[in-house]
Design an enzyme around this catalytic site. Structure first.
Site, mmCIF file in Angstrom:
data_model
loop_
_atom_site.group_PDB
_atom_site.id
_atom_site.type_symbol
_atom_site.label_atom_id
_atom_site.label_comp_id
_atom_site.label_asym_id
_atom_site.label_seq_id
_atom_site.Cartn_x
_atom_site.Cartn_y
_atom_site.Cartn_z
ATOM 1 N N TYR A 35 3.747 -13.156 4.505
ATOM 2 C CA TYR A 35 2.612 -12.492 3.844
ATOM 3 C C TYR A 35 2.231 -13.257 2.590
ATOM 4 C CZ TYR A 35 0.178 -8.464 1.607
ATOM 5 O OH TYR A 35 -0.714 -7.634 0.987
ATOM 6 N N THR B 21 0.823 -1.213 0.000
ATOM 7 C CA THR B 21 0.000 0.000 0.000
ATOM 8 C C THR B 21 0.856 1.263 0.000
ATOM 9 O OG1 THR B 21 -1.737 -1.218 1.155
ATOM 10 C CG2 THR B 21 -1.881 1.169 1.218
ATOM 11 N N ARG C 291 -1.287 -10.803 -6.007
ATOM 12 C CA ARG C 291 -0.140 -10.008 -6.441
ATOM 13 C C ARG C 291 1.081 -10.868 -6.757
ATOM 14 N NH1 ARG C 291 -0.394 -4.488 -5.934
ATOM 15 N NH2 ARG C 291 -2.137 -3.641 -4.745
#
Length: 293
Positions: free
Chosen positions: A135, A47, A140
Site C-alpha cells: 500500500y 479508514t 500519510r
C-alpha cells in the site's frame, strides 16, 4: 488474484456515543456493502481508525466482520506499520485462517529510502502465509514508494500480488500498470481517479466512498471493465461531488457522516479526529437525498 478485481471497500469502525465499538452498526455496514454489490472487504485499514484501536478492539472488529460476512466475500486484513519487526511478529502470531490477503502499508513517519522500503516488504513477504497487497499512500506515510520499487518487489516475491496505489498521481499509476508483471494487480487507492486507472488497465479500487454508495460505485467500476464508457462516466460524474465532500475534513469523518445520514451508524470518531462539521453534514445529506431520489 481474481478475488481482488473490482471494488473492495476499506470498512470504517463505527462507534457508539461513548466511543466504544458499535458491533451492531458494523454488522449492518457489512450487509449494506454486500447487498450493494461490492467484491471484497478490507478490515483494519486507515479508514478503520486502526491507530486508535486497542488489540482487543481490533480482534472484535475482525470477528464481527467475519461473522457478518459469513464467508460470502473475500476478506483483506490490514497488517502494517513502521516497525518492521513488529509487523513480522504480528503476521506470525495472528490467526489468518479466515483471511484471504494482507494489506500492508509502506512504513510511515520514518521516511525510509527506496531500499529501506524494499527490505521492509521483503521481511513482510517472508513472514506472511497469505498473499500481500502493498500500500502506497505518501500523503500519510511521508514517503512515496516509487514504481521501480513496486515492480522490483512484484518480480522478486510471488506472494506480493498487488499494490494499492494512493499517490493520487495518474501518471505514476499508469507507469505501474505498464511495467507490472503479468497478473500483478494495480489497485486504485484514490476514489477520484479509479475510473481512469481502470481504463488504463488497473484492477479496480479499494474504496472509501464505495461503502457509502456501494451500488453506484461498484456498478461504475463494472461498467468500466465491460467497456460501457458512457455508463461508467455518467456514474463517476454523479458521485464525484461526494468524493470531494467525504475527504474535505479528513477520513473517515466524512464517510461516517454519510452513514449517519443513511441511519446505519453514528458519525462518531475518536480523537485526534473530530466529527464532521454541520456544514459538511448538510452537503452530504443533500447529496445523498439527490442521489437516492
Amino acid at each position: 488474484m481474481k478475488k481482488f478485481i473490482g471494488t473492495g471497500v476499506a470498512l470504517v469502525t463505527p462507534f457508539n456515543a461513548d466511543h466504544s465499538v458499535d458491533v451492531t452498526a458494523l454488522t449492518h455496514i457489512v450487509e449494506h456493502v454486500i447487498q450493494g454489490g461490492i467484491e471484497y472487504l478490507v478490515a483494519l485499514g486507515t479508514t478503520a481508525e486502526n491507530a486508535v484501536l486497542t488489540p482487543e478492539e481490533k480482534q472484535l472488529v475482525v470477528d464481527t466482520i467475519l461473522k457478518a460476512n459469513n464467508k460470502r466475500l473475500p476478506i483483506v486484513l490490514g497488517i502494517g506499520g513502521n516497525n518492521t519487526a513488529a509487523v513480522v511478529n504480528e503476521l506470525k502470531t495472528t490467526n489468518l485462517e479466515a483471511i484471504d490477503a494482507i494489506l500492508s502499508v509502506s512504513p510511515f513517519y520514518n521516511k525510509p529510502t527506496q531500499e529501506g522500503i524494499y527490505q521492509h516488504f521483503k521481511a513482510v513477504s517472508e513472514a506472511s502465509p497469505k498473499p500481500i497487497i502493498i500500500y502506497n499512500v505518501p500523503g500519510r506515510t511521508a514517503s512515496n514508494m516509487l514504481p521501480e520499487t513496486v515492480i522490483r518487489l512484484a518480480n522478486d516475491f510471488d506472494n506480493i500480488i498487488a499494490v494499492k496505489e494512493a499517490a493520487g498521481d495518474i501518471v505514476q499509476a499508469m507507469r505501474l500498470i505498464q511495467l507490472a508483471p503479468k497478473d500483478f494487480l494495480v489497485i486504485s487507492g484514490d476514489d477520484m481517479i479509479t475510473l481512469p486507472m481502470v481504463y488504463a488497465g488497473g484492477a479496480g479500487v479499494i474504496s472509501v466512498i464505495g461503502q457509502g454508495y456501494p451500488k453506484q460505485f461498484s456498478e461504475m467500476v463494472r461498467y468500466a471493465f465491460a467497456g460501457n464508457i458512457s455508463g461508467a462516466n455518467k456514474l463517476h460524474y454523479k458521485i464525484m461531488p461526494a468524493i470531494d465532500y467525504i475527504f474535505e475534513e479528513g477520513n473517515p469523518a466524512g464517510i461516517k457522516a454519510v452513514f449517519e445520514k443513511l441511519g446505519i451508524a453514528t458519525a462518531t470518531v475518536r480523537l485526534p479526529l473530530v466529527e464532521a462539521s454541520q456544514t459538511l453534514k448538510e452537503k452530504l445529506n443533500n447529496f445523498t437525498d439527490q442521489l437516492n431520489s
